[in-house]
Write a protein that holds these residues in place. Sequence first.
Motif, PDB file in Angstrom:
ATOM      1  N   GLU A 443     108.695  41.998 -49.958  1.00 55.98           N
ATOM      2  CA  GLU A 443     107.747  41.117 -50.655  1.00 55.98           C
ATOM      3  C   GLU A 443     108.278  39.699 -50.613  1.00 55.98           C
ATOM      4  O   GLU A 443     109.361  39.422 -51.111  1.00 55.98           O
ATOM      5  CB  GLU A 443     107.573  41.586 -52.102  1.00 55.98           C
ATOM      6  N   ILE A 444     107.516  38.838 -49.980  1.00 56.89           N
ATOM      7  CA  ILE A 444     107.934  37.432 -49.897  1.00 56.89           C
ATOM      8  C   ILE A 444     106.956  36.608 -50.717  1.00 56.89           C
ATOM      9  O   ILE A 444     105.747  36.615 -50.460  1.00 56.89           O
ATOM     10  CB  ILE A 444     107.954  36.963 -48.424  1.00 56.89           C
ATOM     11  N   SER A 445     107.471  35.915 -51.708  1.00 54.34           N
ATOM     12  CA  SER A 445     106.590  35.061 -52.497  1.00 54.34           C
ATOM     13  C   SER A 445     106.186  33.862 -51.647  1.00 54.34           C
ATOM     14  O   SER A 445     107.003  33.319 -50.903  1.00 54.34           O
ATOM     15  CB  SER A 445     107.345  34.557 -53.726  1.00 54.34           C
ATOM     16  N   PRO A 446     104.941  33.418 -51.747  1.00 61.38           N
ATOM     17  CA  PRO A 446     104.551  32.194 -51.037  1.00 61.38           C
ATOM     18  C   PRO A 446     105.448  31.014 -51.405  1.00 61.38           C
ATOM     19  O   PRO A 446     105.596  30.076 -50.618  1.00 61.38           O
ATOM     20  CB  PRO A 446     103.117  31.959 -51.510  1.00 61.38           C
ATOM     21  N   LEU A 447     106.094  31.083 -52.589  1.00 59.12           N
ATOM     22  CA  LEU A 447     106.990  29.984 -52.968  1.00 59.12           C
ATOM     23  C   LEU A 447     108.316  30.071 -52.205  1.00 59.12           C
ATOM     24  O   LEU A 447     109.045  29.083 -52.104  1.00 59.12           O
ATOM     25  CB  LEU A 447     107.247  30.003 -54.471  1.00 59.12           C
ATOM     26  N   GLN A 448     108.623  31.259 -51.659  1.00 59.92           N
ATOM     27  CA  GLN A 448     109.825  31.382 -50.810  1.00 59.92           C
ATOM     28  C   GLN A 448     109.503  30.919 -49.394  1.00 59.92           C
ATOM     29  O   GLN A 448     110.294  30.221 -48.767  1.00 59.92           O
ATOM     30  CB  GLN A 448     110.312  32.830 -50.810  1.00 59.92           C
ATOM     31  N   ALA A 449     108.345  31.318 -48.902  1.00 58.57           N
ATOM     32  CA  ALA A 449     107.935  30.868 -47.560  1.00 58.57           C
ATOM     33  C   ALA A 449     106.446  31.126 -47.369  1.00 58.57           C
ATOM     34  O   ALA A 449     105.928  32.143 -47.824  1.00 58.57           O
ATOM     35  CB  ALA A 449     108.722  31.609 -46.484  1.00 58.57           C
ATOM     36  N   LEU A 450     105.791  30.199 -46.674  1.00 59.34           N
ATOM     37  CA  LEU A 450     104.366  30.373 -46.369  1.00 59.34           C
ATOM     38  C   LEU A 450     104.164  30.960 -44.981  1.00 59.34           C
ATOM     39  O   LEU A 450     103.069  31.372 -44.626  1.00 59.34           O
ATOM     40  CB  LEU A 450     103.635  29.021 -46.451  1.00 59.34           C
ATOM     41  N   ASP A 451     105.215  30.924 -44.163  1.00 56.03           N
ATOM     42  CA  ASP A 451     105.091  31.470 -42.807  1.00 56.03           C
ATOM     43  C   ASP A 451     106.488  31.778 -42.253  1.00 56.03           C
ATOM     44  O   ASP A 451     107.511  31.493 -42.887  1.00 56.03           O
ATOM     45  CB  ASP A 451     104.337  30.485 -41.891  1.00 56.03           C
ATOM     46  N   ALA A 452     106.496  32.349 -41.044  1.00 51.94           N
ATOM     47  CA  ALA A 452     107.762  32.804 -40.456  1.00 51.94           C
ATOM     48  C   ALA A 452     108.727  31.642 -40.240  1.00 51.94           C
ATOM     49  O   ALA A 452     109.939  31.767 -40.503  1.00 51.94           O
ATOM     50  CB  ALA A 452     107.476  33.509 -39.124  1.00 51.94           C
ATOM     51  N   GLU A 453     108.204  30.494 -39.787  1.00 50.87           N
ATOM     52  CA  GLU A 453     109.095  29.354 -39.496  1.00 50.87           C
ATOM     53  C   GLU A 453     109.802  28.902 -40.771  1.00 50.87           C
ATOM     54  O   GLU A 453     111.009  28.644 -40.786  1.00 50.87           O
ATOM     55  CB  GLU A 453     108.306  28.149 -38.935  1.00 50.87           C
ATOM     56  N   GLU A 454     109.009  28.837 -41.851  1.00 54.20           N
ATOM     57  CA  GLU A 454     109.601  28.374 -43.107  1.00 54.20           C
ATOM     58  C   GLU A 454     110.665  29.364 -43.594  1.00 54.20           C
ATOM     59  O   GLU A 454     111.719  28.968 -44.082  1.00 54.20           O
ATOM     60  CB  GLU A 454     108.507  28.205 -44.162  1.00 54.20           C
ATOM     61  N   LEU A 455     110.379  30.652 -43.418  1.00 53.55           N
ATOM     62  CA  LEU A 455     111.348  31.651 -43.877  1.00 53.55           C
ATOM     63  C   LEU A 455     112.655  31.521 -43.090  1.00 53.55           C
ATOM     64  O   LEU A 455     113.748  31.532 -43.664  1.00 53.55           O
ATOM     65  CB  LEU A 455     110.771  33.065 -43.737  1.00 53.55           C
ATOM     66  N   THR A 456     112.526  31.369 -41.764  1.00 56.07           N
ATOM     67  CA  THR A 456     113.727  31.224 -40.940  1.00 56.07           C
ATOM     68  C   THR A 456     114.558  30.037 -41.422  1.00 56.07           C
ATOM     69  O   THR A 456     115.777  30.146 -41.648  1.00 56.07           O
ATOM     70  CB  THR A 456     113.327  31.009 -39.457  1.00 56.07           C
ATOM     71  N   ALA A 457     113.874  28.908 -41.617  1.00 56.54           N
ATOM     72  CA  ALA A 457     114.593  27.691 -42.023  1.00 56.54           C
ATOM     73  C   ALA A 457     115.255  27.887 -43.388  1.00 56.54           C
ATOM     74  O   ALA A 457     116.409  27.499 -43.607  1.00 56.54           O
ATOM     75  CB  ALA A 457     113.623  26.510 -42.050  1.00 56.54           C
TER      76      ALA A 457
END
Length: 469
Positions: A443-457
């Motif tokens: 479960e990824i909160s949109p506040l953690q990342a909105l997409d894969a690129e943001e999550l990677t960063a």
Amino acid sequence: MNPINSDVRDRLTETSQTHLLRFLSELSTSEQESLLHQIGKTDLRLLRQIWKASTNDGSPIDAAARITAARSPGKVVRQPVSAADSERWKQATQVGENELREGRVAVITVAGGQGSRLGFDHPKGMFPIGPKTDRTLFQIFAEQILARRQRYHTAIPWLIMTSDATHAETHTFLEEHNYFNLGQDSVYLFQQGSLPALDAASGRILMSSRSELALSPDGHGGLVAALASAGLLNLLSQHNIRHLFYHQIDNPTVILCDPALLGFHAQQRSQLTTNVVRKESPAERMGVLVDINGRTEIVEYSELTPEQAACCDENGEWIFWAGNTAIHIFDREFLEQLAADESQLPLHVARKNVGFMDDRGEIVRPDDPANPNAIKLEKFIFDALPIAERTLIVEGNRSREFNPVKNRSGADSPDTSRAALSRIGREWLAAAGYEVPADQPVEISPLQALDAEELTARLKSGAVRLADL
Ligand code: UTP
């Protein structure tokens, strides 16, 4: 008899609805006032006309002609395949991001439905859908909006349409959660109207008690009148909002304010843009967008025979492929134009079982699915499509964007939707170099990342830790 009553009585007699006053003399003054108010708000003649029309079988010739005239939708932006397509999507994304930065976008969530198929005892937005936590649909949307605001340093007002059935609980829920830190002054709850159910056999308005008509929400198409009467169209204009990102309460994987969709919409000066996905099979129960005599329209699955649903065009592609995800972008001025003459959106008739109070004052609860006792009336927002001069259809990525919660079990249920949220999370983690077993929920909160690129960063920078997901 006071003068109001004599006027009301005349209208009721003319439209065969005098039974509404059967218990008037037994009511308290406030109940009498409330009943007369409900009757006063009701267009009795229109209801009578609609009921009469519903007793004919409609015009099969018109319906058949509509389907014969249907062509695959003309103006469609397809999912990118070639490098040139990708470049086009990139440019559209930049345009959309600019619209967001300039503060020209608001979100409209329609949350007035009764959610009867899901059978959840509260407004659907309060349904816990997180694969690992009890994160609700409302929270996911709120967090998406907050994350977009933070990313583009912008204001994105959130407009939530409720109904009599959902308003009070939704309001309390958002208050209790402090509007998920969006700021109460940027979240606007507004209520849609309601319409009475009619007895299918006689056209008489059903009553739910001695002083109340059996009312239900007037459909997602009630949005247009509700926005106008709440003064929100003026407010949006004052805030220079140009694009209204419309979505339904039931799809947690919608990409709110999707910059690419916004960008295509803005580039083409579309009045109404719709996200579609390819139907999985011709038999899938999904409305589809088509072109009928040069206008974009929706054909409901119930309008098509299995043979028609599988019909192909000259390229061998299904004519009825473009499934409606109910993700739209409205141009604000187009909504104003619709609101100026709200009768442009027709009322649709659905046969349903509706509980009611009979002439002896007793409550009856019909439950024969084969023989529903009532007709319910609703407006559909997609009836705005053929009214628009400029529409645009953009193909979405189905598995990423469209995983609604409609039914209690089986297809489009909490199980399938939760599985989709986990799958999307796993895909993002895989892109960041972390493999997660397929049976492990993510479960990824949109506040953690909105997409894969943001999550990677964010994983790289340490702003998000693997252990938190
Ligand atoms: P649905 O057509 O899925 O209806 O609504 P529903 O009432 O939620 O569910 P069922 O059919 O009883 O199971 C699609 C979207 O339109 C909204 C719903 O809240 C949902 O977001 N809607 C529907 C309204 O806002 N108002 C309405 O009168 C009807």
